[in-house]
Design an enzyme around this catalytic site. Structure first.
Site, PDB file in Angstrom:
ATOM      1  N   LYS A 122       1.378   5.808   2.868  1.00 56.34           N
ATOM      2  CA  LYS A 122       1.784   6.993   2.092  1.00 56.34           C
ATOM      3  C   LYS A 122       0.768   7.396   1.025  1.00 56.34           C
ATOM      4  CE  LYS A 122       4.217   4.510  -1.457  1.00 56.34           C
ATOM      5  NZ  LYS A 122       5.340   3.653  -1.751  1.00 56.34           N
ATOM      6  N   ARG A 181      15.369   0.996  -8.680  1.00 58.91           N
ATOM      7  CA  ARG A 181      15.166   2.193  -7.862  1.00 58.91           C
ATOM      8  C   ARG A 181      16.183   2.068  -6.732  1.00 58.91           C
ATOM      9  NH1 ARG A 181       9.348   3.770  -5.329  1.00 58.91           N
ATOM     10  NH2 ARG A 181      10.153   2.550  -3.584  1.00 58.91           N
TER      11      ARG A 181
HETATM   12  C1  LIG Z   1       4.850   2.416  -1.829  1.00 50.02           C
HETATM   13  C2  LIG Z   1       5.694   1.297  -1.390  1.00 50.02           C
HETATM   14  C3  LIG Z   1       5.111   0.086  -0.988  1.00 50.02           C
HETATM   15  C4  LIG Z   1       3.622  -0.171  -1.070  1.00 50.02           C
HETATM   16  O1  LIG Z   1       3.216  -0.271  -2.406  1.00 50.02           O
HETATM   17  P1  LIG Z   1       1.716  -0.660  -2.850  1.00 50.02           P
HETATM   18  O2  LIG Z   1       1.820  -0.932  -4.295  1.00 50.02           O
HETATM   19  O3  LIG Z   1       0.860   0.517  -2.520  1.00 50.02           O
HETATM   20  O4  LIG Z   1       1.305  -1.868  -2.069  1.00 50.02           O
HETATM   21  C5  LIG Z   1       5.956  -0.908  -0.531  1.00 50.02           C
HETATM   22  N1  LIG Z   1       7.289  -0.724  -0.474  1.00 50.02           N
HETATM   23  C6  LIG Z   1       7.888   0.410  -0.851  1.00 50.02           C
HETATM   24  C7  LIG Z   1       9.365   0.544  -0.735  1.00 50.02           C
HETATM   25  C8  LIG Z   1       7.112   1.463  -1.336  1.00 50.02           C
HETATM   26  O5  LIG Z   1       7.710   2.594  -1.700  1.00 50.02           O
END
Ligand SMILES: *Cc1c(COP(=O)(O)O)cnc(C)c1O
Length: 354
Positions: A35, A130
């Protein structure tokens, strides 16, 4: 064309391989998170080549982009889904995270309509506040999943750090493992995956404090930027410059360091404060807040510092540059997560693979 983003898939691949290797020594599998760069297929491919066997993204549109680019790896949605996107989700993805029993029931109906199975990872909230269920809701969620025919429970996961800034600890990871056990009780079957978070959780892997039940992490930032925002620290052994912004200089001129005249708010409604450092050489680069998160940029060129930006102009102090910057010259920056997100999303920024 400038501004442009130089993307080095080989560095992403090497970072992925290193993260996968380190996690692997503790029996932890790594899912790649796409993402942060709009699921650009060249970068996602590098994650797969580095050893991420499953990709996750928070947007169905990005998952579709990967599918259309020919990815055959399992794809999962990383944001708890909207009820309104379940039909599309089932067409594009192999799985999703979930936190609401009602969503599971609606997903089962969407799967039945499409005659397709879906894996789900049940999100537990261990304190970041969250998404996610409380531990005492886990068993009931297991029962809802046990009643599904097409929705299959792949396991439990948690998200920390992103909203509440909660850091990973052996304690909150143990609570996640307990949530997994409660889910398994309701399900009447063991859970396969216990996913202990994202980049920030890698530190527990590296210092040997991750409880043995945790067997998965979902990693974006470490692989892409070699950085752990939770600690504001670089992660040793990983590239920091797989993504580099290049912007073109459109003015070079000595100016006073303090604006002249009565001071009101700037273009974004903030009243700026500038220290008087006398006359200094400045450059204006053709990039701005429309393209990037400015405080997420770090100049790569020695002697350059960022003074500020409006939507389309980035003002730089270049007085201390060993070589005087010139009109038409290029300034370069490394990125933080927010800057990468904005720059990869912006239509005004050319993407170049190096
Ligand atoms: C964005 C996200 C991740 C990845 O996070 P990073 O800090 O980029 O490794 C993992 N799990 C969820 C639910 C996320 O929203």
């Amino acid at each position: 064309m400038f501004p442009r983003l130089l993307i080095d898939p080989a560095k992403v691949r090497e970072n992925a391989a290193e993260v996968v290797r380190r996690a692997g020594t503790r029996g932890i599998r790594v899912f790649g998170v796409t993402k942060g760069f709009c699921a650009d297929p060249a970068v996602a491919r590098a994650m797969v080549e580095g050893g991420c066997g499953l990709l996750m993204d928070s947007r169905v549109k990005n998952l579709r982009r990967l599918r259309q680019a020919g990815f055959t790896e399992p794809l999962m949605l990383l944001r708890i889904p909207m009820l309104s996107e379940l039909g599309e989700l089932v067409q594009v993805a192999d799985g999703t995270v979930v936190s609401m029993p009602e969503t599971v029931v609606a997903l089962e109906a969407a799967c039945a309509a499409a005659q397709k199975p879906m894996d789900v990872m049940v999100m537990a909230d261990v304190g970041d506040l969250r998404e996610g269920l409380w531990p005492d809701e886990m068993e009931a969620m297991g029962k809802v999943l046990a009643a599904c025919r097409r929705v299959r429970c792949m396991g439990v996961g948690t998200n920390i750090g992103c909203f509440g800034g909660v850091l990973p600890t052996p304690e909150n990871m143990a609570l996640l493992a307990k949530c997994g056990a409660l889910l398994a009780k309701g399900l009447g079957a063991p859970v396969e995956v216990v996913s202990g978070g994202a980049t920030s959780s890698l530190e527990l892997v590296d210092n040997g404090q991750m409880p043995p039940q945790v067997n998965n992490l979902r990693v974006g930032e470490a692989i892409l930027l070699g950085f752990n925002t939770g600690r504001l620290q670089a992660i040793p052994g990983l590239h920091r410059d797989a993504f580099v912004l290049e912007a073109e200089i459109v003015e070079v001129r000595a100016k006073p360091s303090k604006p002249i005249g009565l001071i009101g708010a700037d273009a974004f409604g903030k009243v700026p404060v500038f220290e008087d450092r006398g006359r200094r050489l400045r450059a204006v680069a053709a990039v701005g807040k429309q393209d990037a998160k400015i405080d997420g940029l770090t100049p790569l060129d020695p002697g350059v510092s960022i003074l500020g930006a409006s939507s389309d102009h980035l003002t730089l102090d270049v007085e201390d540059c060993p070589k005087r910057p010139v009109l038409g010259g290029i300034v370069r920056f490394t990125l933080d997560y927010g800057a990468m997100l904005a720059l990869t999303t912006s239509d005004y920024v050319e993407k170049v693979y190096v």
